[in-house]
Design a protein around this motif. Structure first.
Motif, PDB file in Angstrom:
ATOM      1  N   ASN A  67      33.890  34.799  37.727  1.00 14.51           N
ATOM      2  CA  ASN A  67      33.809  35.332  38.713  1.00 14.51           C
ATOM      3  C   ASN A  67      34.660  36.559  38.584  1.00 14.51           C
ATOM      4  O   ASN A  67      35.321  37.191  38.423  1.00 14.51           O
ATOM      5  N   PRO A  68      33.354  37.374  37.874  1.00 15.75           N
ATOM      6  CA  PRO A  68      33.298  39.278  37.209  1.00 15.75           C
ATOM      7  C   PRO A  68      33.708  39.176  38.457  1.00 15.75           C
ATOM      8  O   PRO A  68      34.508  40.722  38.447  1.00 15.75           O
ATOM      9  N   GLN A  69      33.736  39.176  39.343  1.00 18.64           N
ATOM     10  CA  GLN A  69      33.567  39.712  41.208  1.00 18.64           C
ATOM     11  C   GLN A  69      34.946  39.468  41.471  1.00 18.64           C
ATOM     12  O   GLN A  69      35.308  40.403  43.054  1.00 18.64           O
ATOM     13  N   PHE A  70      35.911  38.279  41.287  1.00 15.70           N
ATOM     14  CA  PHE A  70      37.587  38.324  41.741  1.00 15.70           C
ATOM     15  C   PHE A  70      38.247  40.102  41.813  1.00 15.70           C
ATOM     16  O   PHE A  70      39.046  39.996  40.407  1.00 15.70           O
ATOM     17  N   GLU A  71      38.332  40.137  42.726  1.00 14.40           N
ATOM     18  CA  GLU A  71      38.701  41.796  42.618  1.00 14.40           C
ATOM     19  C   GLU A  71      40.490  41.564  42.091  1.00 14.40           C
ATOM     20  O   GLU A  71      41.180  43.156  41.544  1.00 14.40           O
ATOM     21  N   ASP A  72      41.152  40.621  43.250  1.00 11.49           N
ATOM     22  CA  ASP A  72      42.454  40.521  42.464  1.00 11.49           C
ATOM     23  C   ASP A  72      43.066  39.713  41.133  1.00 11.49           C
ATOM     24  O   ASP A  72      44.340  40.475  40.946  1.00 11.49           O
ATOM     25  N   ALA A  73      41.604  39.161  40.734  1.00  8.44           N
ATOM     26  CA  ALA A  73      41.906  39.226  39.622  1.00  8.44           C
ATOM     27  C   ALA A  73      42.384  40.249  38.403  1.00  8.44           C
ATOM     28  O   ALA A  73      42.900  40.423  37.509  1.00  8.44           O
ATOM     29  N   ALA A  74      41.525  40.922  38.829  1.00  7.04           N
ATOM     30  CA  ALA A  74      40.927  42.062  37.914  1.00  7.04           C
ATOM     31  C   ALA A  74      42.388  42.942  38.084  1.00  7.04           C
ATOM     32  O   ALA A  74      43.217  43.886  37.624  1.00  7.04           O
ATOM     33  N   LEU A  75      42.478  43.333  38.873  1.00 11.52           N
ATOM     34  CA  LEU A  75      43.940  44.367  39.959  1.00 11.52           C
ATOM     35  C   LEU A  75      45.581  43.558  39.466  1.00 11.52           C
ATOM     36  O   LEU A  75      46.358  44.203  38.305  1.00 11.52           O
ATOM     37  N   SER A  76      45.367  41.980  39.034  1.00  9.80           N
ATOM     38  CA  SER A  76      46.849  41.737  37.854  1.00  9.80           C
ATOM     39  C   SER A  76      46.508  41.182  36.912  1.00  9.80           C
ATOM     40  O   SER A  76      47.822  41.904  36.342  1.00  9.80           O
ATOM     41  N   LEU A  77      45.493  41.198  36.238  1.00  7.24           N
ATOM     42  CA  LEU A  77      45.617  41.367  35.287  1.00  7.24           C
ATOM     43  C   LEU A  77      46.058  42.540  34.477  1.00  7.24           C
ATOM     44  O   LEU A  77      46.296  42.752  33.430  1.00  7.24           O
ATOM     45  N   LYS A  78      45.291  43.937  35.148  1.00  7.73           N
ATOM     46  CA  LYS A  78      45.607  45.486  34.774  1.00  7.73           C
ATOM     47  C   LYS A  78      47.447  45.510  35.491  1.00  7.73           C
ATOM     48  O   LYS A  78      48.323  45.578  33.976  1.00  7.73           O
ATOM     49  N   GLN A  79      47.724  44.724  36.212  1.00  8.51           N
ATOM     50  CA  GLN A  79      49.577  44.839  36.213  1.00  8.51           C
ATOM     51  C   GLN A  79      50.335  43.363  35.900  1.00  8.51           C
ATOM     52  O   GLN A  79      50.743  44.178  35.004  1.00  8.51           O
ATOM     53  N   ALA A  80      49.785  42.567  34.525  1.00  9.30           N
ATOM     54  CA  ALA A  80      50.296  41.792  34.292  1.00  9.30           C
ATOM     55  C   ALA A  80      49.616  42.710  32.501  1.00  9.30           C
ATOM     56  O   ALA A  80      51.598  42.120  31.567  1.00  9.30           O
ATOM     57  N   ILE A  81      49.100  43.124  32.050  1.00 11.19           N
ATOM     58  CA  ILE A  81      48.997  44.208  31.116  1.00 11.19           C
ATOM     59  C   ILE A  81      50.364  44.936  31.048  1.00 11.19           C
ATOM     60  O   ILE A  81      50.844  45.644  29.861  1.00 11.19           O
ATOM     61  N   LEU A  82      50.055  46.333  32.306  1.00 14.73           N
ATOM     62  CA  LEU A  82      51.346  47.158  32.185  1.00 14.73           C
ATOM     63  C   LEU A  82      52.685  46.372  31.777  1.00 14.73           C
ATOM     64  O   LEU A  82      53.563  46.843  31.210  1.00 14.73           O
TER      65      LEU A  82
END
Length: 92
Positions: A67-82
């Motif tokens: 689900n490319p529109q899952f915004e919380d997952a996109a934010l969580s991915l960025k934070q996990a990488i950081l």
């Protein structure tokens, strides 16, 4: 359905700080319904909280694949990488 019930039980266990049991429930939900993105996200959150950034990143990426529109997952991915990068910089 069973996948939703397992995901819901995993959320209850997560809130009770029963992380291992929560991961088991989320994994079981995924096994029941591999296209259900929510348990991947929830499992990623637990793994993130445990500092298992590699596995959290995998789960968040899978959510976005489903689900490319899952915004919380996109934010969580960025934070996990950081946070993974910061952990590596500090040497632990």
């Amino acid at each position: 359905d069973l996948a939703t019930a397992l995901n819901d039980r995993g959320q209850v266990r997560y809130l009770r700080v029963e992380f291992a049991a929560a991961v088991q429930d989320f994994t079981a939900a995924i096994e029941c319904q591999p296209g259900f993105e929510v348990p991947y996200y929830n499992r990623g959150l637990v793994r993130y909280r445990l500092g298992d950034f590699d596995e959290a990143v995998k789960d968040f990426r899978k959510v976005l694949e489903l689900n490319p529109q899952f915004e919380d997952a996109a934010l969580s991915l960025k934070q996990a990488i950081l946070d993974k990068e910061e952990k590596q910089k500090r040497g632990y």
